[in-house]
Design a protein around this motif. Sequence first.
Motif, mmCIF file in Angstrom:
data_model
loop_
_atom_site.group_PDB
_atom_site.id
_atom_site.type_symbol
_atom_site.label_atom_id
_atom_site.label_comp_id
_atom_site.label_asym_id
_atom_site.label_seq_id
_atom_site.Cartn_x
_atom_site.Cartn_y
_atom_site.Cartn_z
ATOM 1 N N MET A 1 -14.347 2.534 -10.565
ATOM 2 C CA MET A 1 -13.008 1.980 -10.441
ATOM 3 C C MET A 1 -12.991 0.944 -9.327
ATOM 4 N N ASN A 2 -12.308 -0.155 -9.570
ATOM 5 C CA ASN A 2 -12.166 -1.223 -8.596
ATOM 6 C C ASN A 2 -10.677 -1.399 -8.316
ATOM 7 N N ILE A 3 -10.161 -0.663 -7.352
ATOM 8 C CA ILE A 3 -8.727 -0.620 -7.085
ATOM 9 C C ILE A 3 -8.363 -1.607 -5.981
ATOM 10 N N GLN A 4 -7.340 -2.404 -6.255
ATOM 11 C CA GLN A 4 -6.758 -3.290 -5.255
ATOM 12 C C GLN A 4 -5.299 -2.893 -5.083
ATOM 13 N N ILE A 5 -4.881 -2.779 -3.839
ATOM 14 C CA ILE A 5 -3.477 -2.485 -3.542
ATOM 15 C C ILE A 5 -2.902 -3.672 -2.777
ATOM 16 N N TYR A 6 -1.953 -4.343 -3.401
ATOM 17 C CA TYR A 6 -1.201 -5.407 -2.738
ATOM 18 C C TYR A 6 0.071 -4.759 -2.216
ATOM 19 N N GLY A 7 0.257 -4.829 -0.908
ATOM 20 C CA GLY A 7 1.441 -4.190 -0.356
ATOM 21 C C GLY A 7 1.811 -4.758 0.994
ATOM 22 N N THR A 14 3.750 1.850 -0.275
ATOM 23 C CA THR A 14 2.383 1.332 -0.147
ATOM 24 C C THR A 14 1.523 2.339 0.598
ATOM 25 N N LYS A 15 2.045 2.905 1.663
ATOM 26 C CA LYS A 15 1.296 3.913 2.426
ATOM 27 C C LYS A 15 1.025 5.148 1.580
ATOM 28 N N LYS A 16 2.021 5.552 0.770
ATOM 29 C CA LYS A 16 1.822 6.705 -0.117
ATOM 30 C C LYS A 16 0.727 6.426 -1.140
ATOM 31 N N ALA A 17 0.697 5.214 -1.686
ATOM 32 C CA ALA A 17 -0.322 4.837 -2.668
ATOM 33 C C ALA A 17 -1.707 4.860 -2.027
ATOM 34 N N GLN A 18 -1.832 4.305 -0.828
ATOM 35 C CA GLN A 18 -3.120 4.321 -0.135
ATOM 36 C C GLN A 18 -3.581 5.762 0.116
ATOM 37 N N VAL A 26 -11.239 7.631 -3.572
ATOM 38 C CA VAL A 26 -11.398 6.398 -4.338
ATOM 39 C C VAL A 26 -11.290 5.238 -3.350
ATOM 40 N N LYS A 27 -12.308 4.386 -3.329
ATOM 41 C CA LYS A 27 -12.281 3.226 -2.444
ATOM 42 C C LYS A 27 -11.253 2.225 -2.959
ATOM 43 N N VAL A 28 -10.481 1.694 -2.035
ATOM 44 C CA VAL A 28 -9.481 0.693 -2.385
ATOM 45 C C VAL A 28 -9.641 -0.523 -1.484
ATOM 46 N N GLN A 29 -9.194 -1.639 -1.996
ATOM 47 C CA GLN A 29 -9.119 -2.859 -1.200
ATOM 48 C C GLN A 29 -7.643 -3.119 -0.973
ATOM 49 N N PHE A 30 -7.225 -3.101 0.294
ATOM 50 C CA PHE A 30 -5.815 -3.355 0.613
ATOM 51 C C PHE A 30 -5.647 -4.823 0.973
ATOM 52 N N ILE A 31 -4.657 -5.458 0.366
ATOM 53 C CA ILE A 31 -4.324 -6.851 0.667
ATOM 54 C C ILE A 31 -2.873 -6.896 1.127
ATOM 55 N N GLU A 81 5.130 -18.598 -4.248
ATOM 56 C CA GLU A 81 5.513 -19.244 -2.993
ATOM 57 C C GLU A 81 6.115 -18.264 -1.993
ATOM 58 N N ASP A 82 6.854 -17.276 -2.471
ATOM 59 C CA ASP A 82 7.536 -16.315 -1.598
ATOM 60 C C ASP A 82 7.129 -14.886 -1.970
ATOM 61 N N PRO A 83 5.949 -14.425 -1.528
ATOM 62 C CA PRO A 83 5.446 -13.118 -1.955
ATOM 63 C C PRO A 83 6.276 -11.930 -1.475
ATOM 64 N N TYR A 84 7.157 -12.124 -0.490
ATOM 65 C CA TYR A 84 7.998 -11.014 -0.048
ATOM 66 C C TYR A 84 9.001 -10.601 -1.125
ATOM 67 N N LEU A 85 9.175 -11.410 -2.159
ATOM 68 C CA LEU A 85 10.061 -11.062 -3.276
ATOM 69 C C LEU A 85 9.382 -10.136 -4.295
ATOM 70 N N ILE A 86 8.082 -9.880 -4.113
ATOM 71 C CA ILE A 86 7.340 -9.022 -5.040
ATOM 72 C C ILE A 86 7.532 -7.566 -4.633
ATOM 73 N N LYS A 87 7.865 -6.738 -5.598
ATOM 74 C CA LYS A 87 8.030 -5.301 -5.372
ATOM 75 C C LYS A 87 6.660 -4.697 -5.070
ATOM 76 N N THR A 88 6.585 -3.833 -4.088
ATOM 77 C CA THR A 88 5.301 -3.245 -3.685
ATOM 78 C C THR A 88 5.320 -1.736 -3.819
ATOM 79 N N PRO A 89 4.168 -1.119 -3.916
ATOM 80 C CA PRO A 89 2.832 -1.694 -3.996
ATOM 81 C C PRO A 89 2.505 -2.151 -5.405
ATOM 82 N N VAL A 90 1.689 -3.188 -5.495
ATOM 83 C CA VAL A 90 1.116 -3.619 -6.763
ATOM 84 C C VAL A 90 -0.312 -3.084 -6.757
#
Length: 110
Positions: A1-7, A14-18, A26-31, A81-90
Amino acid sequence: MNIQIYGKTKCFDTKKAQRWFKERRVKVQFIDIERYGMSRGELTSVKNAVGLTALINENDQDYPLIKYLAGDEAKLENLVEDPYLIKTPVVRNGKKATVGYQPDVWKDWE
């Protein structure tokens, strides 16, 4: 599994997902989405998996600005352009993606 968490670093979900992935070793990459954002290609991939409306954070103070934009492309460009409008975590696993805390979906990824 190659998990990326955008949060966001201060986002509770986001903290709960991590923590959920860490408990299962499971190794994750947090962005940090506020610092680095998401590229248009990444955002399009997530949009194709979950839909555009699931990506938009309706609780953000600037939600009315994006709500009335005409067309999905204009909304998608605004999210780039405005990533703060994205619901997290992705959470991404290849072409699969979720928005928000969804451990029931993540279980099927294992």
